[in-house]
Motif scaffolding. Structure first.
Motif, PDB file in Angstrom:
ATOM      1  N   HIS A 186       0.820  -1.213   0.000  1.00 15.33           N
ATOM      2  CA  HIS A 186       0.000   0.000   0.000  1.00 15.33           C
ATOM      3  C   HIS A 186       0.850   1.257   0.000  1.00 15.33           C
ATOM      4  CE1 HIS A 186      -3.645  -2.243   0.210  1.00 15.33           C
ATOM      5  NE2 HIS A 186      -3.228  -2.900   1.268  1.00 15.33           N
ATOM      6  N   ASP A 187       2.003   1.214   0.662  1.00 11.26           N
ATOM      7  CA  ASP A 187       2.893   2.370   0.680  1.00 11.26           C
ATOM      8  C   ASP A 187       3.409   2.648  -0.727  1.00 11.26           C
ATOM      9  OD1 ASP A 187       4.364   4.436   2.083  1.00 11.26           O
ATOM     10  OD2 ASP A 187       6.148   3.224   1.663  1.00 11.26           O
ATOM     11  N   ARG A 188       3.753   1.616  -1.455  1.00 15.29           N
ATOM     12  CA  ARG A 188       4.255   1.787  -2.819  1.00 15.29           C
ATOM     13  C   ARG A 188       3.159   2.364  -3.724  1.00 15.29           C
ATOM     14  NH1 ARG A 188       8.311   3.308  -4.696  1.00 15.29           N
ATOM     15  NH2 ARG A 188       9.392   1.903  -3.327  1.00 15.29           N
ATOM     16  N   HIS A 189       1.934   1.868  -3.599  1.00 19.61           N
ATOM     17  CA  HIS A 189       0.840   2.390  -4.414  1.00 19.61           C
ATOM     18  C   HIS A 189       0.556   3.846  -4.082  1.00 19.61           C
ATOM     19  CE1 HIS A 189      -0.442  -1.077  -6.640  1.00 19.61           C
ATOM     20  NE2 HIS A 189      -0.426  -1.822  -5.548  1.00 19.61           N
ATOM     21  N   ARG A 190       0.616   4.200  -2.803  1.00 18.67           N
ATOM     22  CA  ARG A 190       0.351   5.574  -2.397  1.00 18.67           C
ATOM     23  C   ARG A 190       1.390   6.518  -2.996  1.00 18.67           C
ATOM     24  NH1 ARG A 190       2.621   8.527   1.144  1.00 18.67           N
ATOM     25  NH2 ARG A 190       3.664   6.796   2.162  1.00 18.67           N
ATOM     26  N   ARG A 191       2.658   6.127  -2.932  1.00 20.90           N
ATOM     27  CA  ARG A 191       3.704   6.982  -3.473  1.00 20.90           C
ATOM     28  C   ARG A 191       3.624   7.093  -4.983  1.00 20.90           C
ATOM     29  NH1 ARG A 191       8.959   4.812  -1.318  1.00 20.90           N
ATOM     30  NH2 ARG A 191       8.043   3.821   0.465  1.00 20.90           N
ATOM     31  N   ALA A 192       3.253   5.997  -5.654  1.00 16.90           N
ATOM     32  CA  ALA A 192       3.156   6.020  -7.115  1.00 16.90           C
ATOM     33  C   ALA A 192       1.997   6.897  -7.566  1.00 16.90           C
ATOM     34  CB  ALA A 192       2.987   4.607  -7.652  1.00 16.90           C
ATOM     35  N   ALA A 193       0.929   6.957  -6.786  1.00 15.54           N
ATOM     36  CA  ALA A 193      -0.256   7.713  -7.169  1.00 15.54           C
ATOM     37  C   ALA A 193      -0.110   9.215  -6.908  1.00 15.54           C
ATOM     38  CB  ALA A 193      -1.478   7.182  -6.418  1.00 15.54           C
ATOM     39  N   TYR A 194       0.814   9.616  -6.055  1.00 19.38           N
ATOM     40  CA  TYR A 194       0.954  11.027  -5.703  1.00 19.38           C
ATOM     41  C   TYR A 194       1.665  11.782  -6.823  1.00 19.38           C
ATOM     42  CZ  TYR A 194       2.273  15.278  -3.326  1.00 19.38           C
ATOM     43  OH  TYR A 194       2.434  16.588  -3.000  1.00 19.38           O
ATOM     44  N   ARG A 195       1.057  12.844  -7.281  1.00 12.57           N
ATOM     45  CA  ARG A 195       1.661  13.710  -8.287  1.00 12.57           C
ATOM     46  C   ARG A 195       1.572  15.148  -7.784  1.00 12.57           C
ATOM     47  NH1 ARG A 195       3.352   9.518  -9.912  1.00 12.57           N
ATOM     48  NH2 ARG A 195       2.664   8.410 -11.753  1.00 12.57           N
ATOM     49  N   PRO A 196       2.715  15.807  -7.604  1.00 13.83           N
ATOM     50  CA  PRO A 196       2.662  17.195  -7.136  1.00 13.83           C
ATOM     51  C   PRO A 196       2.029  18.109  -8.181  1.00 13.83           C
ATOM     52  CG  PRO A 196       4.922  16.551  -7.632  1.00 13.83           C
ATOM     53  CD  PRO A 196       4.076  15.335  -7.798  1.00 13.83           C
ATOM     54  N   GLN A 197       1.350  19.119  -7.706  1.00 14.55           N
ATOM     55  CA  GLN A 197       0.741  20.128  -8.564  1.00 14.55           C
ATOM     56  C   GLN A 197       1.380  21.455  -8.175  1.00 14.55           C
ATOM     57  OE1 GLN A 197      -3.477  20.433  -8.079  1.00 14.55           O
ATOM     58  NE2 GLN A 197      -3.704  21.953  -9.681  1.00 14.55           N
ATOM     59  N   TRP A 198       2.370  21.871  -8.933  1.00 10.83           N
ATOM     60  CA  TRP A 198       3.153  23.044  -8.575  1.00 10.83           C
ATOM     61  C   TRP A 198       2.432  24.330  -8.942  1.00 10.83           C
ATOM     62  CZ3 TRP A 198       6.487  21.315  -5.399  1.00 10.83           C
ATOM     63  CH2 TRP A 198       7.102  20.084  -5.598  1.00 10.83           C
ATOM     64  N   ALA A 199       2.470  25.298  -8.036  1.00 15.45           N
ATOM     65  CA  ALA A 199       1.872  26.615  -8.286  1.00 15.45           C
ATOM     66  C   ALA A 199       2.818  27.418  -9.178  1.00 15.45           C
ATOM     67  CB  ALA A 199       1.643  27.348  -6.972  1.00 15.45           C
ATOM     68  N   VAL A 200       2.313  27.897 -10.284  1.00 15.91           N
ATOM     69  CA  VAL A 200       3.119  28.702 -11.206  1.00 15.91           C
ATOM     70  C   VAL A 200       3.263  30.123 -10.676  1.00 15.91           C
ATOM     71  CG1 VAL A 200       3.256  29.579 -13.567  1.00 15.91           C
ATOM     72  CG2 VAL A 200       2.374  27.290 -13.144  1.00 15.91           C
ATOM     73  N   GLN A 201       2.227  30.586 -10.006  1.00 16.09           N
ATOM     74  CA  GLN A 201       2.242  31.920  -9.404  1.00 16.09           C
ATOM     75  C   GLN A 201       1.582  31.825  -8.034  1.00 16.09           C
ATOM     76  OE1 GLN A 201       0.038  34.159 -12.217  1.00 16.09           O
ATOM     77  NE2 GLN A 201      -1.933  33.323 -11.628  1.00 16.09           N
ATOM     78  N   GLU A 202       1.605  32.905  -7.307  1.00 19.61           N
ATOM     79  CA  GLU A 202       0.924  32.893  -6.011  1.00 19.61           C
ATOM     80  C   GLU A 202      -0.545  32.572  -6.220  1.00 19.61           C
ATOM     81  OE1 GLU A 202       1.737  36.688  -4.209  1.00 19.61           O
ATOM     82  OE2 GLU A 202       3.478  35.846  -3.183  1.00 19.61           O
ATOM     83  N   THR A 203      -1.065  31.667  -5.387  1.00 20.38           N
ATOM     84  CA  THR A 203      -2.442  31.198  -5.531  1.00 20.38           C
ATOM     85  C   THR A 203      -3.235  31.580  -4.291  1.00 20.38           C
ATOM     86  OG1 THR A 203      -1.628  29.328  -6.814  1.00 20.38           O
ATOM     87  CG2 THR A 203      -3.863  29.163  -5.964  1.00 20.38           C
ATOM     88  N   VAL A 204      -4.376  32.242  -4.512  1.00 17.06           N
ATOM     89  CA  VAL A 204      -5.215  32.686  -3.398  1.00 17.06           C
ATOM     90  C   VAL A 204      -5.838  31.474  -2.704  1.00 17.06           C
ATOM     91  CG1 VAL A 204      -7.270  34.004  -2.756  1.00 17.06           C
ATOM     92  CG2 VAL A 204      -5.704  34.898  -4.485  1.00 17.06           C
ATOM     93  N   LEU A 205      -5.792  31.491  -1.377  1.00 12.46           N
ATOM     94  CA  LEU A 205      -6.373  30.432  -0.552  1.00 12.46           C
ATOM     95  C   LEU A 205      -7.514  31.015   0.266  1.00 12.46           C
ATOM     96  CD1 LEU A 205      -3.040  28.922   0.816  1.00 12.46           C
ATOM     97  CD2 LEU A 205      -4.397  28.075  -1.100  1.00 12.46           C
ATOM     98  N   HIS A 206      -8.540  30.231   0.483  1.00 13.20           N
ATOM     99  CA  HIS A 206      -9.675  30.644   1.300  1.00 13.20           C
ATOM    100  C   HIS A 206      -9.542  29.937   2.646  1.00 13.20           C
ATOM    101  CE1 HIS A 206     -11.494  32.558  -2.180  1.00 13.20           C
ATOM    102  NE2 HIS A 206     -11.035  31.527  -2.856  1.00 13.20           N
TER     103      HIS A 206
END
Length: 110
Positions: free
Chosen positions: A51-71
């Motif tokens: 399960h640890d291997r599947h979790r790591r394989a499924a994770y894909r970072p989504q990098w912010a290109v610019q500052e992103t507003v958070l609520h």
């Protein structure tokens, strides 16, 4: 006689290879799981490796290109700050900095 650490390392490398190539994991898992159980590794630890291997394989970072507003609600300000969010005083908003992994801030994106 099996060396338990070597068998765990082999299993992890096979899982990594199977995830990257898209190979049938069920056949691989059953064969290797039998070897690891015979070597004395508890079934729970084997499942954790899988399960640890599947979790790591499924994770894909989504990098912010610019500052992103958070609520960010008031109750979550400390948590957002700990994850790297910054407050813009002029606009009175919280932002994820450029280059940050937006998955960390997912709960506050809209």
């Amino acid at each position: 006689m099996f060396n338990l650490d070597e068998e765990k390392a082999v299993f992890q490398s096979l899982l990594r290879e199977a995830v990257h190539t898209g190979a049938d994991l069920s056949t691989l898992i059953h064969a290797q799981k039998a070897r690891l159980v015979a070597a004395g590794l508890p079934d729970g630890e084997i499942n954790h490796l899988i399960h640890d291997r599947h979790r790591r394989a499924a994770y894909r970072p989504q990098w912010a290109v610019q500052e992103t507003v958070l609520h960010v609600p008031l109750a979550d300000i400390d948590r957002a700050r700990a994850l790297g969010a910054r407050r813009h005083l002029a606009n009175n908003v919280w932002v994820a900095p450029a280059g940050a992994d937006l998955n960390r801030f997912r709960r506050w994106l809209r």
